[in-house]
Write a protein that holds these residues in place. Structure first.
Motif, PDB file in Angstrom:
ATOM      1  N   VAL A 156       0.866  -1.184   0.000  1.00  0.00           N
ATOM      2  CA  VAL A 156       0.000   0.000   0.000  1.00  0.00           C
ATOM      3  C   VAL A 156       0.901   1.232   0.000  1.00  0.00           C
ATOM      4  N   TYR A 157       0.604   2.193  -0.881  1.00  0.00           N
ATOM      5  CA  TYR A 157       1.431   3.401  -0.875  1.00  0.00           C
ATOM      6  C   TYR A 157       0.625   4.694  -0.738  1.00  0.00           C
ATOM      7  N   SER A 158      -0.712   4.572  -0.792  1.00  0.00           N
ATOM      8  CA  SER A 158      -1.558   5.742  -0.545  1.00  0.00           C
ATOM      9  C   SER A 158      -2.975   5.241  -0.263  1.00  0.00           C
ATOM     10  N   TYR A 159      -3.846   6.182   0.068  1.00  0.00           N
ATOM     11  CA  TYR A 159      -5.252   5.835   0.327  1.00  0.00           C
ATOM     12  C   TYR A 159      -6.146   6.630  -0.603  1.00  0.00           C
ATOM     13  N   LEU A 160      -7.287   6.036  -0.945  1.00  0.00           N
ATOM     14  CA  LEU A 160      -8.238   6.773  -1.784  1.00  0.00           C
ATOM     15  C   LEU A 160      -9.603   6.751  -1.122  1.00  0.00           C
ATOM     16  N   PRO A 161     -10.441   7.751  -1.408  1.00  0.00           N
ATOM     17  CA  PRO A 161     -11.754   7.810  -0.780  1.00  0.00           C
ATOM     18  C   PRO A 161     -12.588   6.570  -1.099  1.00  0.00           C
ATOM     19  N   ASP A 162     -13.227   6.039  -0.077  1.00  0.00           N
ATOM     20  CA  ASP A 162     -14.216   4.970  -0.268  1.00  0.00           C
ATOM     21  C   ASP A 162     -15.572   5.680  -0.362  1.00  0.00           C
ATOM     22  N   SER A 163     -15.771   6.376  -1.484  1.00  0.00           N
ATOM     23  CA  SER A 163     -16.956   7.230  -1.606  1.00  0.00           C
ATOM     24  C   SER A 163     -18.205   6.377  -1.808  1.00  0.00           C
ATOM     25  N   ASP A 164     -19.345   7.019  -1.674  1.00  0.00           N
ATOM     26  CA  ASP A 164     -20.603   6.293  -1.878  1.00  0.00           C
ATOM     27  C   ASP A 164     -21.628   7.192  -2.583  1.00  0.00           C
ATOM     28  N   ALA A 165     -22.868   6.746  -2.544  1.00  0.00           N
ATOM     29  CA  ALA A 165     -23.924   7.460  -3.293  1.00  0.00           C
ATOM     30  C   ALA A 165     -24.070   8.908  -2.825  1.00  0.00           C
ATOM     31  N   ASP A 166     -23.757   9.189  -1.555  1.00  0.00           N
ATOM     32  CA  ASP A 166     -23.889  10.573  -1.062  1.00  0.00           C
ATOM     33  C   ASP A 166     -22.872  11.488  -1.737  1.00  0.00           C
ATOM     34  N   ASP A 167     -21.648  10.991  -1.919  1.00  0.00           N
ATOM     35  CA  ASP A 167     -20.634  11.815  -2.611  1.00  0.00           C
ATOM     36  C   ASP A 167     -21.033  12.016  -4.072  1.00  0.00           C
ATOM     37  N   VAL A 168     -21.549  10.945  -4.685  1.00  0.00           N
ATOM     38  CA  VAL A 168     -21.983  11.056  -6.088  1.00  0.00           C
ATOM     39  C   VAL A 168     -23.123  12.072  -6.184  1.00  0.00           C
ATOM     40  N   HIS A 169     -23.988  12.074  -5.199  1.00  0.00           N
ATOM     41  CA  HIS A 169     -25.106  13.029  -5.213  1.00  0.00           C
ATOM     42  C   HIS A 169     -24.571  14.462  -5.150  1.00  0.00           C
ATOM     43  N   GLU A 170     -23.621  14.703  -4.271  1.00  0.00           N
ATOM     44  CA  GLU A 170     -23.038  16.057  -4.171  1.00  0.00           C
ATOM     45  C   GLU A 170     -22.389  16.460  -5.486  1.00  0.00           C
ATOM     46  N   ALA A 171     -21.642  15.493  -6.074  1.00  0.00           N
ATOM     47  CA  ALA A 171     -20.947  15.774  -7.342  1.00  0.00           C
ATOM     48  C   ALA A 171     -21.964  16.072  -8.443  1.00  0.00           C
ATOM     49  N   THR A 172     -23.069  15.333  -8.425  1.00  0.00           N
ATOM     50  CA  THR A 172     -24.084  15.537  -9.470  1.00  0.00           C
ATOM     51  C   THR A 172     -24.760  16.896  -9.302  1.00  0.00           C
ATOM     52  N   LEU A 173     -25.047  17.277  -8.069  1.00  0.00           N
ATOM     53  CA  LEU A 173     -25.648  18.605  -7.840  1.00  0.00           C
ATOM     54  C   LEU A 173     -24.701  19.695  -8.356  1.00  0.00           C
ATOM     55  N   ALA A 174     -23.396  19.502  -8.077  1.00  0.00           N
ATOM     56  CA  ALA A 174     -22.403  20.496  -8.530  1.00  0.00           C
ATOM     57  C   ALA A 174     -22.383  20.547 -10.065  1.00  0.00           C
ATOM     58  N   ALA A 175     -22.411  19.366 -10.684  1.00  0.00           N
ATOM     59  CA  ALA A 175     -22.375  19.312 -12.160  1.00  0.00           C
ATOM     60  C   ALA A 175     -23.641  19.937 -12.745  1.00  0.00           C
ATOM     61  N   GLN A 176     -24.764  19.673 -12.117  1.00  0.00           N
ATOM     62  CA  GLN A 176     -26.031  20.244 -12.631  1.00  0.00           C
ATOM     63  C   GLN A 176     -26.031  21.764 -12.500  1.00  0.00           C
ATOM     64  N   SER A 177     -25.489  22.221 -11.348  1.00  0.00           N
ATOM     65  CA  SER A 177     -25.560  23.674 -11.170  1.00  0.00           C
ATOM     66  C   SER A 177     -24.546  24.390 -12.075  1.00  0.00           C
ATOM     67  N   ALA A 178     -23.454  23.699 -12.447  1.00  0.00           N
ATOM     68  CA  ALA A 178     -22.472  24.339 -13.348  1.00  0.00           C
ATOM     69  C   ALA A 178     -22.905  24.264 -14.812  1.00  0.00           C
ATOM     70  N   PHE A 179     -23.875  23.386 -15.104  1.00  0.00           N
ATOM     71  CA  PHE A 179     -24.193  23.107 -16.501  1.00  0.00           C
ATOM     72  C   PHE A 179     -24.638  24.350 -17.280  1.00  0.00           C
ATOM     73  N   ARG A 180     -25.497  25.157 -16.676  1.00  0.00           N
ATOM     74  CA  ARG A 180     -26.064  26.284 -17.432  1.00  0.00           C
ATOM     75  C   ARG A 180     -24.940  27.213 -17.920  1.00  0.00           C
TER      76      ARG A 180
END
Ligand code: NDP
Length: 480
Positions: free
Chosen positions: A31-55
């Motif tokens: 092991v040489y680093s760690y990565l986020p064990d993200s889930d649906a909540d992180d995807v939801h935040e990312a999607t809201l950000a993408a939707q709000s940037a879309f316009r």
């Protein structure tokens, strides 16, 4: 130890759960680093950000979108050495390959679509003298881009670049096995001043993050590259939601050698098309068919050159084959070599794990392997192995080899070696693959459509095909 972070709404964020996964360096087995064990909540935040940037992103003048993409391309080129090192550490590939191919091609993806953004055009049709039809192609919305571990930054940017160029915003997921270059890429996007929310990168497992991207109602278009089994799962989730889908899947590609080929070119390229990146390229030619009159000469020479390949430390300039991406994948490839023996195959080169010393003593290395004596229909010749393993079989006629070439459920790529131009056209026309290389391999022109037939996928990437994929067409018909 370094902790990789998600890139959401323009900033680097820890996963909401605060959980992390281990990131292995497969050349060391550590092991040489760690990565986020993200889930649906992180995807939801990312999607809201993408939707709000879309316009604002979709209505930005194309020249401005283009300038951001070109700036990111320039930064990739500036950091080429650092990115190549990161890619090699994550994936196990020789660093010289990452420097020569993966990272320059990632920069080229960004540059090409920077230019495509300003040259993208739509059509107009005049219907006799009665009407004018013109087509408007609008970016669809927030796009999901899911990519595999074998060519991490190269395939990640291959999806993201056309999506952004077309005016979509993106929620992207790199493979959990190779997250580092995507993380460094997110920092380059920040340095380039990419507006917040335009690109969001969520790290973690396919079963959580990838699945959440497929399911999220806010993501209306999905571009996926990976295995056929995963592609089916994504299609099963996304198709009933009527999401637009592009699936680039596995391959079992034939490499066909006719007796009239340029022997030296065929042999030297076959070494690359068989074993480059440890055979972990979807386009590798894993089934080699050789016309019988050339069979013995070809097999002897390929075996001789294969035995001379160096399996070694990926950081060493002399290394030809680095580490397999993970212990699990190495064991999967070894299980196929065992299967090949059960099916009556004879190993002429390789077949074993390689134990190195020093820094790489715990790494996952395999010998490049050549197997003969198998039936084209056996499992070894039908299933994707995705490692440094090729089989060689003789053939007598064109019809016979076309039948063998088309005999799997895949149809991604094929390679032909012949100096006979008519034959090259004739055989190319009959092979069911998305790309046929004649007297070359892995040659790329970014303007051409790319993708598989049969179970190798649906949809096409590359050139305008990818730009169009991320848009929806509307026709306006004006009666004259
Ligand atoms: P996988 O299908 O295992 O994974 C690809 C991506 O999908 C990864 O990011 C993975 O995440 C994610 N994923 C896994 N499960 C799900 C799910 N249920 N929903 C959504 N996403 C999910 O492929 P590999 O990474 O093992 O890549 C190797 C495969 O990719 C080979 O079959 C190869 O032929 C194919 N490939 C095809 C190419 C083409 O252009 N046609 C090019 C390159 C590779 P995680 O890794 O975290 O599980």
């Amino acid at each position: 130890m370094e902790k990789i972070l998600n890139y959401i709404d323009g900033e680097l964020r820890a996963p909401l759960s605060k959980n992390y996964l281990e990131n292995y360096n497969p050349a060391e087995g550590k092991v040489y680093s760690y990565l986020p064990d993200s889930d649906a909540d992180d995807v939801h935040e990312a999607t809201l950000a993408a939707q709000s940037a879309f316009r604002s992103w979709s209505s930005l003048p194309a020249e401005k979108r283009s300038a951001y993409l070109q700036k990111i391309a320039d930064l990739i080129n500036r950091d080429l050495d650092q990115l190549a090192l990161a890619e090699s550490r994550d994936q196990g590939k020789p660093v010289k390959l990452a420097k020569a191919m993966d990272i320059p091609r990632a920069a080229a993806n960004m540059s090409f679509y920077a230019s495509a953004a300003i040259h993208f055009a739509s059509e107009a049709h005049i219907t006799d003298t009665q009407a004018i039809n013109y087509t408007v192609r609008n970016p669809i919305g927030a796009a999901g881009c899911i990519s595999p571990w074998n060519l991490p930054l190269y395939l990640f940017t291959w999806k993201i670049a056309p999506a952004l160029a077309a005016g979509c915003t993106v929620v992207a997921k790199p493979s959990e096995l190779t997250p580092m270059t995507a993380y460094l890429f997110s920092k380059l996007c920040m340095e380039a001043g990419l507006p917040k929310g335009v690109l969001n990168i969520v790290h973690g497992l396919g079963s959580k993050v990838g699945q959440a991207i497929s399911e999220h109602v806010g993501i209306t278009v999905i571009s996926f590259t990976g295995g056929t089994v995963t592609g089916k799962k994504i299609a099963a989730t996304a198709a009933p939601m009527f999401k637009k889908l592009s699936l680039e899947l596995g391959g079992k590609n034939p490499n066909i050698i006719f007796a009239d080929c340029d022997f030296e070119q065929a042999i030297s390229t076959s070494i690359h098309s068989s074993f480059a990146n440890q055979g972990e390229i979807c386009l590798c030619g894993s089934r080699i068919f050789v016309e019988r009159s050339l069979y013995k000469k070809y097999v002897d020479e390929l075996v001789k050159r294969t035995k001379a390949l160096i399996v070694g430390d990926p950081f060493d300039e002399a290394t030809n084959l680095g580490a397999m991406v993970s212990e699990a994948h190495m064991n999967k490839v070894l299980s196929y070599i065992a299967l090949a023996k059960q099916e009556g195959g004879k190993i002429l080169a390789g077949g074993n794990q390689v134990k190195l010393t020093g820094r790489c003593a715990g790494g996952y290395f395999l010998e490049p392997t050549i197997i003969v004596g198998l039936d084209p229909q056996c499992r070894t010749n039908q299933e994707e192995i995705f490692g440094p393993v090729v089989t060689i079989m003789p053939f007598d006629t064109e019809e016979e080899v076309i039948m063998y070439a088309n005999s799997t459920s895949y149809g991604l790529s094929a390679t032909l070696w012949t100096e006979n131009l008519k034959r090259a056209h004739r055989v190319s026309a009959q092979i069911k693959s998305g790309i046929i290389w004649v007297n070359c391999w892995l040659f790329r022109d970014l303007r051409t459509p790319f993708g598989g037939m049969k179970q190798s996928g649906v949809g096409r990437e590359g050139g305008w095909e990818a730009m169009r994929f991320f848009t929806e067409a509307k026709n306006v018909c004006i009666k004259l």
